[in-house]
Design a protein around this motif. Structure first.
Motif, PDB file in Angstrom:
ATOM      1  N   TYR A  40      -6.200 -32.508 -54.245  1.00 32.57           N
ATOM      2  CA  TYR A  40      -4.707 -32.733 -53.933  1.00 32.57           C
ATOM      3  C   TYR A  40      -4.332 -31.754 -53.273  1.00 32.57           C
ATOM      4  CZ  TYR A  40      -4.393 -37.363 -56.461  1.00 32.57           C
ATOM      5  OH  TYR A  40      -4.352 -38.960 -56.555  1.00 32.57           O
ATOM      6  N   LEU A  41      -4.156 -30.357 -53.744  1.00 33.29           N
ATOM      7  CA  LEU A  41      -3.777 -28.979 -53.204  1.00 33.29           C
ATOM      8  C   LEU A  41      -4.158 -29.120 -51.871  1.00 33.29           C
ATOM      9  CD1 LEU A  41      -3.356 -26.995 -56.311  1.00 33.29           C
ATOM     10  CD2 LEU A  41      -1.456 -27.960 -55.073  1.00 33.29           C
ATOM     11  N   THR A  42      -5.325 -29.076 -51.530  1.00 34.44           N
ATOM     12  CA  THR A  42      -5.982 -29.008 -50.388  1.00 34.44           C
ATOM     13  C   THR A  42      -5.302 -29.970 -48.983  1.00 34.44           C
ATOM     14  OG1 THR A  42      -8.087 -28.397 -50.899  1.00 34.44           O
ATOM     15  CG2 THR A  42      -8.088 -29.290 -48.757  1.00 34.44           C
ATOM     16  N   VAL A  43      -5.049 -31.134 -49.444  1.00 28.83           N
ATOM     17  CA  VAL A  43      -4.279 -32.224 -48.738  1.00 28.83           C
ATOM     18  C   VAL A  43      -2.994 -31.750 -48.617  1.00 28.83           C
ATOM     19  CG1 VAL A  43      -3.728 -34.620 -48.355  1.00 28.83           C
ATOM     20  CG2 VAL A  43      -6.166 -33.853 -49.321  1.00 28.83           C
ATOM     21  N   ILE A  44      -2.054 -31.269 -49.425  1.00 22.92           N
ATOM     22  CA  ILE A  44      -0.883 -31.075 -49.718  1.00 22.92           C
ATOM     23  C   ILE A  44      -0.825 -29.726 -48.916  1.00 22.92           C
ATOM     24  CG2 ILE A  44       0.971 -30.282 -51.225  1.00 22.92           C
ATOM     25  CD1 ILE A  44      -0.291 -31.852 -53.380  1.00 22.92           C
ATOM     26  N   TYR A  45      -1.627 -28.924 -48.936  1.00 22.85           N
ATOM     27  CA  TYR A  45      -1.290 -27.718 -48.075  1.00 22.85           C
ATOM     28  C   TYR A  45      -1.476 -27.976 -46.546  1.00 22.85           C
ATOM     29  CZ  TYR A  45      -2.206 -24.653 -52.103  1.00 22.85           C
ATOM     30  OH  TYR A  45      -2.128 -23.920 -53.467  1.00 22.85           O
ATOM     31  N   GLN A  46      -2.368 -28.819 -46.225  1.00 17.77           N
ATOM     32  CA  GLN A  46      -2.809 -29.446 -44.894  1.00 17.77           C
ATOM     33  C   GLN A  46      -1.353 -30.022 -44.234  1.00 17.77           C
ATOM     34  OE1 GLN A  46      -6.355 -31.811 -45.323  1.00 17.77           O
ATOM     35  NE2 GLN A  46      -7.340 -29.944 -44.865  1.00 17.77           N
ATOM     36  N   LYS A  47      -0.821 -31.085 -45.114  1.00 16.60           N
ATOM     37  CA  LYS A  47       0.368 -31.794 -44.781  1.00 16.60           C
ATOM     38  C   LYS A  47       1.607 -30.717 -44.595  1.00 16.60           C
ATOM     39  CE  LYS A  47      -0.392 -36.031 -46.737  1.00 16.60           C
ATOM     40  NZ  LYS A  47       0.122 -37.489 -47.377  1.00 16.60           N
ATOM     41  N   THR A  48       1.646 -29.546 -45.338  1.00 19.28           N
ATOM     42  CA  THR A  48       2.793 -28.565 -45.606  1.00 19.28           C
ATOM     43  C   THR A  48       2.616 -27.501 -44.381  1.00 19.28           C
ATOM     44  OG1 THR A  48       2.196 -27.758 -47.465  1.00 19.28           O
ATOM     45  CG2 THR A  48       3.681 -29.563 -47.736  1.00 19.28           C
ATOM     46  N   SER A  49       1.435 -27.350 -44.046  1.00 25.61           N
ATOM     47  CA  SER A  49       0.842 -26.052 -43.292  1.00 25.61           C
ATOM     48  C   SER A  49       1.175 -24.797 -44.313  1.00 25.61           C
ATOM     49  CB  SER A  49       1.813 -25.756 -42.091  1.00 25.61           C
ATOM     50  OG  SER A  49       1.518 -26.870 -41.260  1.00 25.61           O
ATOM     51  N   ALA A  50       1.050 -25.027 -45.309  1.00 22.84           N
ATOM     52  CA  ALA A  50       1.109 -23.799 -46.458  1.00 22.84           C
ATOM     53  C   ALA A  50      -0.333 -23.346 -46.575  1.00 22.84           C
ATOM     54  CB  ALA A  50       1.598 -24.481 -47.785  1.00 22.84           C
ATOM     55  N   ASN A  51      -0.478 -22.314 -47.001  1.00 25.83           N
ATOM     56  CA  ASN A  51      -1.743 -21.568 -47.434  1.00 25.83           C
ATOM     57  C   ASN A  51      -2.186 -21.078 -48.916  1.00 25.83           C
ATOM     58  OD1 ASN A  51      -2.719 -21.349 -44.557  1.00 25.83           O
ATOM     59  ND2 ASN A  51      -1.213 -19.673 -44.237  1.00 25.83           N
ATOM     60  N   ASN A  52      -1.021 -21.271 -49.623  1.00 25.21           N
ATOM     61  CA  ASN A  52      -1.197 -20.960 -50.873  1.00 25.21           C
ATOM     62  C   ASN A  52       0.154 -21.551 -51.713  1.00 25.21           C
ATOM     63  OD1 ASN A  52       1.032 -18.874 -50.842  1.00 25.21           O
ATOM     64  ND2 ASN A  52      -0.577 -17.881 -49.860  1.00 25.21           N
ATOM     65  N   ARG A  53       0.106 -21.470 -52.871  1.00 30.59           N
ATOM     66  CA  ARG A  53       1.154 -21.881 -53.729  1.00 30.59           C
ATOM     67  C   ARG A  53       2.646 -21.497 -53.357  1.00 30.59           C
ATOM     68  NH1 ARG A  53      -2.678 -23.839 -57.717  1.00 30.59           N
ATOM     69  NH2 ARG A  53      -1.683 -24.585 -59.661  1.00 30.59           N
ATOM     70  N   THR A  54       2.639 -20.149 -53.404  1.00 26.97           N
ATOM     71  CA  THR A  54       3.973 -19.571 -53.076  1.00 26.97           C
ATOM     72  C   THR A  54       4.613 -20.054 -51.897  1.00 26.97           C
ATOM     73  OG1 THR A  54       3.099 -17.496 -54.224  1.00 26.97           O
ATOM     74  CG2 THR A  54       4.756 -17.136 -52.641  1.00 26.97           C
ATOM     75  N   GLU A  55       3.651 -20.027 -50.764  1.00 25.60           N
ATOM     76  CA  GLU A  55       4.092 -20.555 -49.164  1.00 25.60           C
ATOM     77  C   GLU A  55       4.595 -22.061 -49.693  1.00 25.60           C
ATOM     78  OE1 GLU A  55       1.553 -20.283 -46.122  1.00 25.60           O
ATOM     79  OE2 GLU A  55       1.506 -18.154 -46.297  1.00 25.60           O
ATOM     80  N   VAL A  57       5.880 -23.631 -52.337  1.00 24.13           N
ATOM     81  CA  VAL A  57       6.802 -23.651 -52.763  1.00 24.13           C
ATOM     82  C   VAL A  57       8.144 -23.241 -52.043  1.00 24.13           C
ATOM     83  CG1 VAL A  57       8.763 -22.765 -54.862  1.00 24.13           C
ATOM     84  CG2 VAL A  57       6.083 -23.600 -55.200  1.00 24.13           C
ATOM     85  N   SER A  58       7.824 -22.216 -51.399  1.00 25.16           N
ATOM     86  CA  SER A  58       8.839 -21.836 -50.068  1.00 25.16           C
ATOM     87  C   SER A  58       9.085 -22.775 -49.059  1.00 25.16           C
ATOM     88  CB  SER A  58       8.150 -20.367 -49.234  1.00 25.16           C
ATOM     89  OG  SER A  58       9.147 -20.254 -48.323  1.00 25.16           O
ATOM     90  N   VAL A  59       7.995 -23.441 -48.880  1.00 32.06           N
ATOM     91  CA  VAL A  59       8.283 -24.610 -47.406  1.00 32.06           C
ATOM     92  C   VAL A  59       8.884 -25.700 -48.131  1.00 32.06           C
ATOM     93  CG1 VAL A  59       6.773 -26.323 -46.298  1.00 32.06           C
ATOM     94  CG2 VAL A  59       6.099 -24.169 -46.312  1.00 32.06           C
ATOM     95  N   LEU A  60       8.711 -26.075 -49.455  1.00 35.20           N
ATOM     96  CA  LEU A  60       9.349 -27.306 -49.973  1.00 35.20           C
ATOM     97  C   LEU A  60      10.907 -26.934 -50.305  1.00 35.20           C
ATOM     98  CD1 LEU A  60       6.529 -28.882 -51.683  1.00 35.20           C
ATOM     99  CD2 LEU A  60       7.592 -29.494 -49.592  1.00 35.20           C
ATOM    100  N   SER A  61      11.431 -25.592 -50.514  1.00 36.39           N
ATOM    101  CA  SER A  61      12.507 -25.198 -50.986  1.00 36.39           C
ATOM    102  C   SER A  61      13.509 -25.232 -49.862  1.00 36.39           C
ATOM    103  CB  SER A  61      12.560 -23.906 -51.886  1.00 36.39           C
ATOM    104  OG  SER A  61      12.181 -22.974 -50.886  1.00 36.39           O
ATOM    105  N   ASN A  62      13.001 -25.023 -48.601  1.00 34.73           N
ATOM    106  CA  ASN A  62      13.873 -25.291 -47.469  1.00 34.73           C
ATOM    107  C   ASN A  62      14.397 -26.584 -47.023  1.00 34.73           C
ATOM    108  OD1 ASN A  62      13.492 -22.477 -47.263  1.00 34.73           O
ATOM    109  ND2 ASN A  62      11.631 -22.570 -46.029  1.00 34.73           N
TER     110      ASN A  62
END
Length: 62
Positions: A40-55, A57-62
Protein backbone atom coordinates in the motif's frame (compact mmCIF):
# COMPACT_ATOMS: atom_id res chain seq x y z
CA UNK A 1 -6.59 13.40 0.41
CA UNK A 2 -9.41 13.06 -2.06
CA UNK A 3 -7.56 15.29 -4.53
CA UNK A 4 -4.80 12.64 -4.60
CA UNK A 5 -7.28 9.91 -5.52
CA UNK A 6 -6.39 7.74 -2.54
CA UNK A 7 -8.60 4.76 -1.89
CA UNK A 8 -10.26 4.47 1.55
CA UNK A 9 -7.73 1.86 2.80
CA UNK A 10 -4.84 3.98 1.53
CA UNK A 11 -6.26 6.95 3.42
CA UNK A 12 -6.44 4.84 6.59
CA UNK A 13 -2.82 3.84 6.21
CA UNK A 14 -1.69 7.42 5.57
CA UNK A 15 -3.47 8.57 8.74
CA UNK A 16 -1.75 5.86 10.78
CA UNK A 17 1.63 6.76 9.26
CA UNK A 18 0.99 10.38 10.23
CA UNK A 19 0.42 9.19 13.81
CA UNK A 20 3.91 7.70 13.74
CA UNK A 21 2.91 4.05 13.59
CA UNK A 22 5.32 1.49 12.15
CA UNK A 23 4.32 -0.95 9.41
CA UNK A 24 4.03 -3.69 12.02
CA UNK A 25 1.76 -1.56 14.20
CA UNK A 26 -0.38 -0.61 11.20
CA UNK A 27 -0.69 -4.24 10.13
CA UNK A 28 -1.83 -5.29 13.61
CA UNK A 29 -4.23 -2.36 13.83
CA UNK A 30 -5.87 -3.13 10.48
CA UNK A 31 -5.60 -6.92 10.64
CA UNK A 32 -3.46 -7.20 7.50
CA UNK A 33 0.04 -8.47 6.80
CA UNK A 34 3.04 -6.12 7.14
CA UNK A 35 3.92 -6.89 3.50
CA UNK A 36 0.45 -5.65 2.50
CA UNK A 37 1.13 -2.38 4.33
CA UNK A 38 4.42 -2.08 2.41
CA UNK A 39 2.56 -2.67 -0.86
CA UNK A 40 0.00 0.00 0.00
CA UNK A 41 2.76 2.44 0.92
CA UNK A 42 4.54 1.83 -2.39
CA UNK A 43 1.38 2.80 -4.28
CA UNK A 44 0.75 5.76 -1.97
CA UNK A 45 4.32 7.02 -2.51
CA UNK A 46 3.81 6.78 -6.27
CA UNK A 47 0.52 8.68 -6.13
CA UNK A 48 1.95 11.43 -3.91
CA UNK A 49 5.49 11.55 -5.38
CA UNK A 50 6.84 11.02 -1.86
CA UNK A 51 9.97 8.96 -1.27
CA UNK A 52 9.49 8.17 2.41
CA UNK A 53 7.19 8.62 5.39
CA UNK A 54 8.49 12.09 6.25
CA UNK A 55 7.90 13.36 2.73
CA UNK A 56 4.48 11.71 2.66
CA UNK A 57 3.32 13.52 5.80
CA UNK A 58 4.81 16.76 4.48
CA UNK A 59 3.06 16.43 1.11
CA UNK A 60 -0.28 15.69 2.73
CA UNK A 61 -0.03 18.48 5.29
CA UNK A 62 0.20 21.13 2.55
Amino acid sequence: MKELSLEPRQTQIVRLVALGMTNAQISRSLGIQAKTVENYLTVIYQKTSANNRTELVSVLSN
